[in-house]
Design an enzyme around this catalytic site. Structure first.
Site, PDB file in Angstrom:
ATOM      1  N   TYR A  33      83.888  57.877 112.150  1.00 52.60           N
ATOM      2  CA  TYR A  33      83.944  56.417 111.988  1.00 52.60           C
ATOM      3  C   TYR A  33      83.512  55.712 113.277  1.00 52.60           C
ATOM      4  O   TYR A  33      82.727  54.768 113.241  1.00 52.60           O
ATOM      5  CB  TYR A  33      85.369  56.010 111.609  1.00 52.60           C
ATOM      6  CG  TYR A  33      85.552  54.558 111.264  1.00 52.60           C
ATOM      7  CD1 TYR A  33      85.067  54.044 110.066  1.00 52.60           C
ATOM      8  CD2 TYR A  33      86.233  53.692 112.118  1.00 52.60           C
ATOM      9  CE1 TYR A  33      85.241  52.709 109.732  1.00 52.60           C
ATOM     10  CE2 TYR A  33      86.425  52.365 111.795  1.00 52.60           C
ATOM     11  CZ  TYR A  33      85.919  51.874 110.604  1.00 52.60           C
ATOM     12  OH  TYR A  33      86.105  50.554 110.283  1.00 52.60           O
TER      13      TYR A  33
ATOM     14  N   LYS B 227      80.273  53.177 113.680  1.00 52.75           N
ATOM     15  CA  LYS B 227      80.447  51.789 114.086  1.00 52.75           C
ATOM     16  C   LYS B 227      79.794  51.513 115.440  1.00 52.75           C
ATOM     17  O   LYS B 227      79.325  50.392 115.694  1.00 52.75           O
ATOM     18  CB  LYS B 227      81.935  51.440 114.112  1.00 52.75           C
ATOM     19  CG  LYS B 227      82.597  51.445 112.737  1.00 52.75           C
ATOM     20  CD  LYS B 227      81.950  50.443 111.794  1.00 52.75           C
ATOM     21  CE  LYS B 227      82.734  50.293 110.502  1.00 52.75           C
ATOM     22  NZ  LYS B 227      82.161  49.258 109.601  1.00 52.75           N
TER      23      LYS B 227
END
Length: 242
Positions: free
Chosen positions: A152, A156
């Protein structure tokens, strides 16, 4: 009335963002993959308040499908002045335990999804010669990293790099490109174990989670004419965590 596309608008943060943009007078195109009910609810709320909204359905990771659906919508209804890349996925695990599917699913959705959505929209936006707004919803995890979120955080952080580079390319077209990096926001994405949540809250100076509306309000501001001189920025909404 400017047309604005919001991905992942059927649930959580995206739904609140879409409703707020509708309140601000934008014609909102709400994307969903599986959450048709939520997207229709948001559409109904926007229309009840005198706004205009419609829905589109596609899988962010299916590049050809995304291109086909968005190209058709643009050809029939006009270009998107604003694009909010909000849809995201988590698959948390300690790195040694992370599966190939955990990695690929998150990267394909969060990072490839940005490319898949923005690519078919960018030339119609440029050709319109009316300026525009591109906003990516990143995360504090993409700035500072987070235990159990190597996939993640990577996705991002990649979004932030893409935003900074694209902002340079389209600035002369009066198109701004920015990222919003939320911290711990009270949505379904923040359904953490209570022990973990308490530990995170200790690190937040404001000692509470943020609200989806906090992010929606910033998104609406960045979409507005008042933010015309703000581009290539990463703005955190995190209660002082970072």
């Amino acid at each position: 009335m400017r047309r604005v596309l919001v991905t992942g608008a059927g649930t959580g943060l995206g739904k609140v963002i879409a409703i707020e943009l509708g309140k601000q007078g934008h014609e909102v195109v709400l994307h969903y993959r599986n959450s048709a009910k939520g997207a229709k609810e948001a559409q109904h709320i926007i229309e009840e308040n005198g706004g205009k909204a419609s829905t589109v359905q596609f899988d962010l990771t299916n590049r050809e499908q995304v291109k086909e659906v968005l190209t058709k919508d643009i050809e029939e209804n006009g270009f998107y002045y604003g694009i909010v890349c909000n849809a995201g996925l988590t698959a948390d695990a300690a790195f040694p335990m992370m599966t190939d599917e955990d990695w690929d699913g998150v990267i394909h959705t969060n990072l490839d999804g940005f490319y898949n959505v923005v690519k078919p929209c960018i030339m119609p936006l440029i050709a319109a010669h009316e300026g525009g707004r591109i906003i990516a919803i990143s995360s504090v995890s993409g700035i500072m990293g987070n235990r159990g979120q190597v996939n993640y955080s990577a996705s991002k952080a990649g979004l932030i790099g893409a935003v900074k580079a694209l902002a340079l390319e389209v600035a002369k077209r009066n198109i701004t490109v920015n990222a919003i990096a939320p911290g711990l926001i009270d949505t379904h994405m923040a359904e953490l174990d209570e022990t973990v949540k308490k530990e995170i809250l200790k690190m937040i100076p404001l000692k509470r989670m943020g609200k989806a509306q906090d992010v929606a309000d910033l998104t609406a501001f960045l979409m507005s004419d008042k933010a015309s001189y703000i581009t290539r920025q990463v703005i955190s909404v995190n209660g002082g965590l970072l």
